[in-house]
Design a protein around this motif. Structure first.
Motif, PDB file in Angstrom:
ATOM      1  N   GLY A 164      46.877  16.356  41.882  1.00 29.14           N
ATOM      2  CA  GLY A 164      46.989  17.796  41.589  1.00 29.14           C
ATOM      3  C   GLY A 164      45.765  18.652  41.875  1.00 29.14           C
ATOM      4  N   CYS A 165      44.932  18.310  42.856  1.00 26.56           N
ATOM      5  CA  CYS A 165      43.769  19.167  43.157  1.00 26.56           C
ATOM      6  C   CYS A 165      44.251  20.554  43.584  1.00 26.56           C
ATOM      7  CB  CYS A 165      42.925  18.562  44.274  1.00 26.56           C
ATOM      8  SG  CYS A 165      42.417  16.879  43.928  1.00 26.56           S
ATOM      9  N   CYS A 182      44.682  21.719  47.495  1.00 27.09           N
ATOM     10  CA  CYS A 182      45.382  20.813  48.405  1.00 27.09           C
ATOM     11  C   CYS A 182      46.888  21.067  48.368  1.00 27.09           C
ATOM     12  CB  CYS A 182      45.062  19.386  47.973  1.00 27.09           C
ATOM     13  SG  CYS A 182      46.018  18.158  48.849  1.00 27.09           S
ATOM     14  N   GLU A 213      48.152   9.158  50.928  1.00 27.75           N
ATOM     15  CA  GLU A 213      47.019   9.955  50.437  1.00 27.75           C
ATOM     16  C   GLU A 213      46.059   9.066  49.663  1.00 27.75           C
ATOM     17  OE1 GLU A 213      46.751  12.671  51.822  1.00 27.75           O
ATOM     18  OE2 GLU A 213      48.826  12.767  52.506  1.00 27.75           O
TER      19      GLU A 213
HETATM   20  S1  SF4 Z   1      45.770  14.320  48.392  1.00 27.31           S
HETATM   21 FE1  SF4 Z   1      43.611  14.217  47.803  1.00 27.31          FE
HETATM   22  S2  SF4 Z   1      42.947  16.348  47.682  1.00 27.31           S
HETATM   23 FE2  SF4 Z   1      45.228  16.324  47.648  1.00 27.31          FE
HETATM   24  S3  SF4 Z   1      45.781  16.296  45.480  1.00 27.31           S
HETATM   25 FE3  SF4 Z   1      45.690  14.179  46.166  1.00 27.31          FE
HETATM   26  S4  SF4 Z   1      43.579  13.523  45.673  1.00 27.31           S
HETATM   27 FE4  SF4 Z   1      43.608  15.745  45.600  1.00 27.31          FE
END
Ligand code: SF4
Length: 492
Positions: free
Chosen positions: A228-229, A232, A267
Motif C-alpha cells: 500500500g505505498c 505506487c 512485486e
Molecule cells: S509494489 Fe513496491 S512500491 Fe508498490 S506498494 Fe508494493 S512495496 Fe510499495
C-alpha cells in the motif's frame, strides 16, 4: 471471433538487453557522449528473428497474444524492423508500452539532468511515425495501445490523435481485449481511453498462459502487492499468486523456445504464496526447487527488503538453491528513503512485519543479507517526495554511507505523481537543493565503485561476453570522467 492482428513494441522493448536486465535501464537515458548506434548496440540490441518473427517478446505482449489466440484471432507478434512484411494484411495493430514518453521515474530523472529526450520516448514516436504504419493507417488500420505505461498519455493529450491511435487500454486487459480488437477488425468506433477497474481485473483462472517465449524467460508468479505505498499504482491491484504448475508450464514454453534461464516476476518474489507480509517458507522453497531443476539460471524481478530481513534463514536457503547453478542473481528493490519519518508518511507498510520507524535498519539488514548471499540488488531512492524535509534527505545520505560496502546499484529517482499521490506536483531539477545534489553524487559514486565487479559478474567467460565487456568498462570510465569534468564531488 476472428480477424488479423499484429502485436509489436518499439525497439527499446524488443531487446533482450544482452541477457542482463540491468542493461535495460540504459533505454531510459537520453542520447549522450556515446554515438547512438553504439549505445543501442551496447544496451538494447535488436532481438533475434526467426522467419521474420522475434524469438522472444515482452511478457505483457505475450499475455495479450495468448488471450487473443484463445479467442480465435489470427495473431502475430512482430519486431518493429519487420512490420513492413506483415502489416499489409493486418486489420489491427496492438502496441505495448512501458514508458512511452519517458515520464517514468528513471527516464524523467535522466531527462531532467541531461536535458534531452530519452531513447525510449524517441523510439516510441519513431515507431508510430514509420512509413509502414502511416501507410497502413491510411487504409484503415486500427491502432490499440496497452501496457503499464499508458498512464503517461494523460500528460500528452493530443498525441493519440496526432499519431492515429484509436484506443488506449489501461489496466489488466484479459477480460476486455478480445472485445476491443473484435470491434477494431470490424472497423467500429473504439473508445479513446478504456480504463479497466480493479473489480474487472481477471481472476487467476482467467489469465492465459503464454504460448510463445518471453524476453529472457520472464514469467509472472503473481500480480498485485499488499503493502500500500502511497506513490505506487501497483498497490491498487488485488494480490493473486499463480499456482506452481502454471508458472512451470510457462517456463516450459520459454525453454522450448530457447530461453534456458528464467526471471521470476512479482512485486515481491519473497512473498510468493503468502497472503500477508511474512514469507511462506514451504511455498517459496518448493517453487525454487522446481524452477532450478528445470532452468539453467534464475533471477528475480523485484523483492522486498522487509521480506528478506524478516526471514534470514529462509532467504539463505533460497540462495543456496539458486546458487547451485550460478554464482549470483539480481532483483530490483525499493529503498526509497533513509528517513523513518518519511517512511511513516508515504509507505507505512513497506517495513512490515517491522515498524515503519525501523525502516533504515530493515534496509541495512536486508541489503547486508543480500550481499552475503550474492543477490545483487538494483535499489531505487525517491528524491523530492511531497512533504520531504531537509532532515529526510540528510538521513538518506547517511544511509548511503552505511550501504557503501554492499554490492549493488542504487539509483535516485525524482518523484513522479502516481498511485494515491497522483494529484501531487512533479519534482523538477530546478527544485534540487545542495543536499539533493550531494545525494545524487553519493549514488553515482556508489555505482562507479561497484561497476567493474558488476560488469565482470554480468558477463561470463563466454567469448561473446568477453568481447563486449570492455565497452561497458570504457563507458563507466567515461561517466567518471564526465562527472569530474562537471565538478561532481565523487570519491572514486
Ligand atoms: S509494489 Fe513496491 S512500491 Fe508498490 S506498494 Fe508494493 S512495496 Fe510499495
Amino acid at each position: 471471433m476472428g480477424g488479423r492482428i499484429l502485436l509489436t513494441a518499439d525497439c527499446t522493448l524488443m531487446s533482450d538487453y544482452r541477457h542482463s536486465e540491468f542493461l535495460g535501464f540504459g533505454t531510459c537515458a537520453p542520447p549522450n557522449f556515446i554515438p547512438d548506434f553504439l549505445y543501442k548496440w551496447l544496451f538494447f540490441p535488436p532481438i533475434n528473428n526467426q522467419k521474420g518473427l522475434p524469438t522472444s517478446a515482452p511478457y505483457g505482449l505475450r499475455k495479450i497474444e495468448a488471450q487473443l489466440l484463445k479467442e480465435g484471432f489470427s495473431v502475430k507478434t512482430v519486431s518493429p524492423d519487420n512490420l513492413r512484411k506483415y502489416i499489409v494484411q493486418a486489420q489491427a495493430l496492438g502496441i505495448h508500452v512501458m514508458d512511452p514518453f519517458g515520464l517514468g521515474p528513471a527516464s524523467s530523472t535522466l531527462a531532467f539532468i541531461l536535458k534531452k529526450e530519452p531513447f525510449l520516448a524517441q523510439y516510441f514516436r519513431a515507431l508510430l511515425d514509420s512509413p509502414e504504419i502511416r501507410d497502413a493507417k491510411k487504409r484503415g488500420l486500427k491502432i490499440i495501445v496497452g501496457g503499464p505505461g499508458v498512464w503517461q498519455f494523460q500528460y500528452r493529450p493530443k498525441f493519440a490523435e496526432k499519431y492515429g491511435i484509436d484506443c488506449i487500454i489501461s489496466g489488466e486487459a484479459e477480460r476486455v481485449v478480445g472485445k476491443i480488437f473484435q470491434a477494431a477488425v470490424r472497423g467500429q468506433q473504439l473508445p479513446q481511453y478504456y480504463e479497466i477497474s480493479v473489480e474487472d481485473a481477471p481472476k487467476l483462472e482467467e489469465i492465459p498462459d503464454i504460448v510463445c517465449p518471453s524476453v529472457n524467460g520472464l514469467v509472472e508468479i503473481g500480480r498485485g502487492c499488499c503493502r500500500g505505498c502511497s506513490f505506487c499504482s501497483v498497490t491498487l491491484r488485488p494480490l493473486r499468486w499463480y499456482p506452481a504448475d502454471k508458472i512451470l508450464h510457462e517456463i516450459d514454453v520459454n525453454i522450448a523456445g530457447g530461453n534456458a534461464g528464467t526471471i521470476l516476476h512479482a512485486e515481491d518474489v519473497m512473498l510468493y504464496g503468502s497472503n500477508n507480509t511474512i514469507p511462506d517458507d514451504k511455498k517459496l522453497l518448493k517453487l525454487h526447487q522446481a524452477v532450478v531443476k528445470k532452468c539453467e539460471g534464475v533471477t528475480w524481478s523485484h523483492c522486498s527488503l522487509a521480506g528478506v530481513a524478516a526471514k534470514p534463514k529462509l532467504f539463505a536457503q533460497v540462495a543456496e538453491i539458486i546458487r547451485q547453478k550460478q554464482s549470483w542473481w539480481g532483483a530490483e528493490i525499493g529503498i526509497e528513503t533513509g528517513s523513518p519519518e518519511l517512511a511513516k508518511k508515504i509507505m507505512p507498510a513497506k517495513a512490515n512485519p517491522f515498524k515503519a520507524e525501523e525502516w533504515p535498519q530493515v534496509v541495512k539488514t536486508g541489503m547486508g543479507l543480500m550481499h552475503d548471499n550474492w543477490l545483487i540488488p538494483a535499489g531505487t531512492l525517491i528524491v523530492g517526495a511531497p512533504e520531504e524535509t531537509e532532515e529526510d534527505v540528510i538521513k538518506t545520505i547517511e544511509l548511503m554511507d552505511d550501504l557503501k560496502d554492499v554490492r549493488s546499484l542504487i539509483v535516485p529517482l525524482f518523484f513522479v505523481p502516481m498511485g494515491r499521490l497522483k494529484g501531487e506536483e512533479w519534482f523538477k531539477e530546478t527544485q534540487m537543493t545542495n543536499l539533493h545534489q550531494e545525494l545524487l553524487a553519493k549514488c553515482l559514486e556508489h555505482g562507479i565503485r561497484w561497476a567493474d565487479e558488476l560488469i565482470d559478474l554480468s558477463f561470463s567467460a563466454e567469448w561473446k561476453a568477453n568481447f563486449v565487456k570492455p565497452f561497458y568498462k570504457i563507458f563507466v570510465s567515461m561517466v567518471k570522467f564526465k562527472a569530474r569534468q562537471s565538478q561532481i564531488d565523487i570519491k572514486v
